[in-house]
Write a protein that holds these residues in place. Structure first.
Motif, short mmCIF file in Angstrom:
data_model
loop_
_atom_site.label_atom_id
_atom_site.label_comp_id
_atom_site.label_asym_id
_atom_site.label_seq_id
_atom_site.Cartn_x
_atom_site.Cartn_y
_atom_site.Cartn_z
N LEU A 1 22.08 51.77 47.08
CA LEU A 1 22.29 51.90 48.52
C LEU A 1 23.79 52.06 48.81
CD1 LEU A 1 19.83 49.17 49.77
CD2 LEU A 1 19.58 51.64 50.13
N GLN A 2 24.11 52.93 49.74
CA GLN A 2 25.50 53.23 50.06
C GLN A 2 25.66 53.42 51.56
OE1 GLN A 2 26.43 57.51 48.88
NE2 GLN A 2 24.51 57.22 47.74
N GLY A 3 26.82 53.11 52.09
CA GLY A 3 27.13 53.37 53.48
C GLY A 3 26.10 52.82 54.44
N HIS A 4 25.53 53.70 55.26
CA HIS A 4 24.53 53.29 56.24
C HIS A 4 23.27 52.76 55.56
CE1 HIS A 4 27.25 55.22 58.93
NE2 HIS A 4 26.94 56.45 58.55
N GLY A 5 23.02 53.18 54.32
CA GLY A 5 21.88 52.64 53.59
C GLY A 5 21.98 51.14 53.42
N LEU A 6 23.19 50.66 53.12
CA LEU A 6 23.40 49.21 53.02
C LEU A 6 23.24 48.53 54.37
CD1 LEU A 6 26.45 48.97 50.59
CD2 LEU A 6 24.23 47.85 50.27
N ASP A 7 23.69 49.18 55.42
CA ASP A 7 23.55 48.59 56.75
C ASP A 7 22.09 48.37 57.12
OD1 ASP A 7 26.31 48.76 56.97
OD2 ASP A 7 26.26 50.66 58.07
N HIS A 8 21.25 49.33 56.78
CA HIS A 8 19.85 49.29 57.22
C HIS A 8 18.92 48.61 56.22
CE1 HIS A 8 20.19 51.75 60.89
NE2 HIS A 8 21.07 52.50 60.23
N TYR A 9 19.29 48.57 54.93
CA TYR A 9 18.33 48.12 53.91
C TYR A 9 18.87 46.98 53.05
CZ TYR A 9 15.67 52.14 55.37
OH TYR A 9 14.96 53.03 56.13
N SER A 10 19.80 46.22 53.58
CA SER A 10 20.21 44.99 52.92
C SER A 10 20.34 43.89 53.96
CB SER A 10 21.55 45.17 52.17
OG SER A 10 22.62 45.29 53.09
N ASN A 11 20.33 42.67 53.50
CA ASN A 11 20.45 41.51 54.37
C ASN A 11 21.91 41.05 54.33
OD1 ASN A 11 19.99 39.31 55.96
ND2 ASN A 11 18.69 38.22 54.49
N ASN A 12 22.72 41.69 55.17
CA ASN A 12 24.17 41.43 55.15
C ASN A 12 24.76 41.65 53.76
OD1 ASN A 12 24.36 40.63 57.92
ND2 ASN A 12 23.45 38.66 57.38
N GLY A 13 24.32 42.73 53.13
CA GLY A 13 24.84 43.11 51.82
C GLY A 13 24.06 42.57 50.65
N ALA A 14 23.13 41.66 50.87
CA ALA A 14 22.33 41.07 49.79
C ALA A 14 20.90 41.61 49.84
CB ALA A 14 22.31 39.54 49.93
N ALA B 1 24.14 64.73 59.99
CA ALA B 1 25.51 64.21 60.08
C ALA B 1 25.90 63.47 58.81
CB ALA B 1 25.64 63.30 61.30
N VAL B 2 25.01 62.59 58.32
CA VAL B 2 25.37 61.83 57.12
C VAL B 2 25.41 62.72 55.89
CG1 VAL B 2 23.00 61.07 56.58
CG2 VAL B 2 24.95 59.70 55.85
N LEU B 3 24.50 63.69 55.80
CA LEU B 3 24.49 64.58 54.64
C LEU B 3 25.74 65.46 54.62
CD1 LEU B 3 20.72 65.61 54.69
CD2 LEU B 3 21.86 64.27 52.91
N ASN B 4 26.08 66.03 55.75
CA ASN B 4 27.25 66.90 55.80
C ASN B 4 28.55 66.14 55.59
OD1 ASN B 4 25.81 69.04 58.42
ND2 ASN B 4 25.49 69.05 56.21
N GLY C 1 15.27 55.97 47.24
CA GLY C 1 15.59 57.39 47.29
C GLY C 1 17.00 57.69 46.82
N SER C 2 17.70 58.45 47.63
CA SER C 2 19.09 58.81 47.31
C SER C 2 20.06 57.66 47.58
CB SER C 2 19.51 60.02 48.15
OG SER C 2 19.50 59.67 49.54
N GLY C 3 19.59 56.63 48.29
CA GLY C 3 20.49 55.57 48.75
C GLY C 3 21.23 55.93 50.02
N ILE C 4 21.02 57.15 50.51
CA ILE C 4 21.70 57.65 51.71
C ILE C 4 20.76 57.50 52.91
CG2 ILE C 4 22.71 59.69 52.81
CD1 ILE C 4 23.23 60.78 49.94
N ALA C 5 21.23 56.84 53.95
CA ALA C 5 20.44 56.68 55.17
C ALA C 5 21.23 57.20 56.35
CB ALA C 5 20.06 55.21 55.39
N SER C 6 20.51 57.69 57.36
CA SER C 6 21.17 58.17 58.57
C SER C 6 21.73 56.99 59.36
CB SER C 6 20.22 58.99 59.42
OG SER C 6 19.17 58.17 59.92
N GLU C 7 22.77 57.24 60.14
CA GLU C 7 23.51 56.15 60.77
C GLU C 7 22.73 55.47 61.90
OE1 GLU C 7 27.85 55.28 62.94
OE2 GLU C 7 27.25 57.34 62.44
N LYS C 8 22.21 56.25 62.84
CA LYS C 8 21.60 55.66 64.02
C LYS C 8 20.19 55.14 63.75
CE LYS C 8 20.38 56.44 68.85
NZ LYS C 8 20.51 57.32 70.04
N PHE C 9 19.37 55.96 63.08
CA PHE C 9 17.95 55.63 62.96
C PHE C 9 17.59 55.00 61.62
CE2 PHE C 9 18.06 59.18 66.06
CZ PHE C 9 17.57 58.49 67.16
N GLY C 10 18.49 55.01 60.66
CA GLY C 10 18.21 54.39 59.37
C GLY C 10 17.13 55.09 58.58
#
Length: 525
Positions: free
Chosen positions: A164-177, A216-219, A372-381
């Motif tokens: 998980l990276q960037g917004h992926g961590l924001d949406h799919y981790s519990n404060n980084g854990a 936006a996140v992909l570009n 997946g790729s570990g990449i998630a979109s910023e607003k909708f996750g």
């Protein structure tokens, strides 16, 4: 009948409808949909979308799906390909010029355009009864309110979550854990996306603010994806492939799925007297492993985008299987074939539903690697799949990456038929293991007379990247014998795959089976 003195799981029996899948909330949701007057397609879609919230490391709306199904009262098996394509500007030559031998897993280069939402919308419109708003309501509720993390999901999260990276961590981790068992996972951004799809259909996902969020996140990370790429996804109906084994027909989704590999593997096994072997002995495990090596080698050479798969008939030919079977030494392991140049992995979900009209649905849905790729979109996750890693970069190969092309997929739904009657929708999750898993499941049923639950429960072995992974259900003596045959043996840290099945018995009773390797169950009413 199982020994009730020992731990185990009983099959589930019902007459009106049945669902088997890998999380209880999804199974209950599917049954609720049936009881409300929906059909098997409605129930499968509702359960599948919810699984993206219950098992976010396995699947989600940023992924793809394949479906086999029968219309109500019919034994005509139909297929729908819900897999996405590479963006138009994708280029194998460009990746080779940057020094890559394979598609990098956790970059926009691996992100193909998700097609599952298009597929679900199409299947709902063409074959459902209740409408998208009713089907998406359970997933919207649980995405907003949250789902307690189940034990198998919690087991997967720490390792899978490393990418998980960037917004992926924001949406799919519990404060980084990583989330742990019983903690509440919520995805309010996905709930909002699903509300818009329920109201406005597929275009709410593939255009406007939701598509812009993904772009936006992909570009920003260097992806070549465009708004035109996101507007283009279109699932399509196609014709299944099939092959006989010991009195049943195994029906699989055609390429770009790898279902033909399972058929070839069973065709190879038909040249050996498997039924006389010990079902958990070394001889059977050895022959199966050798058949898998040969079948997977054929897969790696042949399976690709359907417009580029030119030798499917050769792969399914009994003559091909006979020649390959003759290469197997019953006592010695053959060298492993050259490593596959595209990535394969184990993470996906599977759901099967049969309704009172005996409409049967076999649906598999995935974001490929864990998260997946570990990449998630910023607003909708929205977590984006890395199915593009299923391409290879070899010049001229049928599965070479190219713009607008579909990669080879590991996910395969299955069905069994007998004397023209559909008898069992089933699936075995596990990425690369899936064809091997299909072949073993069918062999357990037909060679050893196991019931579906016993066939799922039985221990598994699988040769992967030169190592034969042998579950703890095998004895140490069997592992030693396999090592003497030349196999490199290891006990895998995680169980191999996960299966679900519904037997449609001649007496009208439905018999559901669900893998204890997962958190789910079979439910009926």
């Amino acid at each position: 009948m199982r020994d009730f003195h020992l731990p185990g799981r009983s099959a589930t029996f019902a007459t009106n409808g049945m669902c088997a899948t890998s999380h209880p909330l999804a199974a209950k949701t599917a049954i609720d949909i049936l009881e409300r007057g929906g059909n098997a397609m409605d129930a499968a879609i509702a359960g599948a979308v919810l699984l993206g919230i219950c098992e976010p490391q396995m699947t989600g709306i940023g992924g793809d799906c394949f479906v086999l199904f029968t219309p109500p009262g019919s034994d005509d098996i139909q297929a729908l390909n819900g897999s996405g394509r590479a963006p138009a500007a994708a280029s194998a030559a460009g990746l080779r010029a940057r020094g890559h031998a394979t598609v990098p897993l956790n970059t926009p280069d691996a992100v193909t355009i998700p097609c599952a939402i298009d597929a679900f919308c199409r299947l709902s419109a063409d074959h459902g009864k209740l409408g998208l708003d009713a089907l998406l309501a359970p997933a919207i509720h649980y995405a907003d309110q949250g789902v307690p993390v189940a034990p198998r999901v919690a087991l997967d999260w720490p390792e899978a979550g490393k990418i998980l990276q960037g917004h992926g961590l924001d949406h799919y981790s519990n404060n980084g854990a990583p989330y742990t068992t019983g903690q509440i996972f919520r995805s309010p951004g996905q709930a909002e996306v699903l509300r818009r799809i329920a109201r406005d259909g597929r275009d709410a996902f593939y255009s406007g603010e939701v598509a812009d969020d993904m772009l936006a996140v992909l570009n920003a990370l260097g992806g070549v994806h465009t708004a035109d790429d996101f507007a283009a996804p279109a699932s399509n109906y196609t014709t299944p492939v099939s092959g006989p084994y010991q009195g049943v027909d195994l029906v699989e989704h055609p390429p770009n799925g790898q279902g033909a590999t399972a058929i070839l593997m069973l065709n190879i096994l038909s040249h050996f007297d498997i039924a006389r072997m010990d079902p958990t002995g070394s001889q059977r495990a050895h022959i199966e492993a050798e058949a898998a090596k040969l079948a997977y080698d054929a897969r790696n050479r042949i399976i690709a985008d359907p417009d580029h798969t030119a030798r499917l008939d050769h792969m399914l030919s009994p003559d091909t299987a006979a020649k390959l079977a003759a290469l197997i030494d019953p006592q010695n392991a053959m060298p492993d074939p050259a490593p596959v140049a595209e990535a394969v992995h184990r993470d996906t979900i599977y759901i099967t539903v049969v309704d009172r009209d005996r409409m049967a649905v076999s649906l598999i849905y995935s974001i490929f690697h864990g998260f997946g790729s570990g990449i998630a979109s910023e607003k909708f996750g929205i977590l984006l799949q890395n199915r593009g890693a299923g391409f290879c970069l070899t010049p001229g190969h049928p599965n070479e990456m190219a713009g607008g092309k579909r990669p080879m997929h590991t996910i395969i739904p299955g069905m069994l038929g007998e004397n023209g009657r559909v008898t069992m929708p089933f699936g075995v999750m596990g990425g690369a293991y899936q064809p091997n898993g299909h072949a073993r499941f069918v062999s357990n049923l037909r060679d050893f007379g196991m019931d579906p639950q016993s066939a799922i429960d039985a221990p598994r072995a699988f040769t992967d990247s030169g190592v034969m992974k042998v579950e703890r259900g095998y004895s140490d003596a069997v592992r030693a014998e396999l090592a003497e045959m030349g196999h490199r043996i290891a006990i895998p840290e995680q169980p191999i795959g996960g299966a679900q099945a519904i037997l449609i018995r001649p007496d009208g009773v439905l018999e559901g089976a669900s893998d204890p390797r997962k958190d789910g169950c079979a439910l009926g009413y």
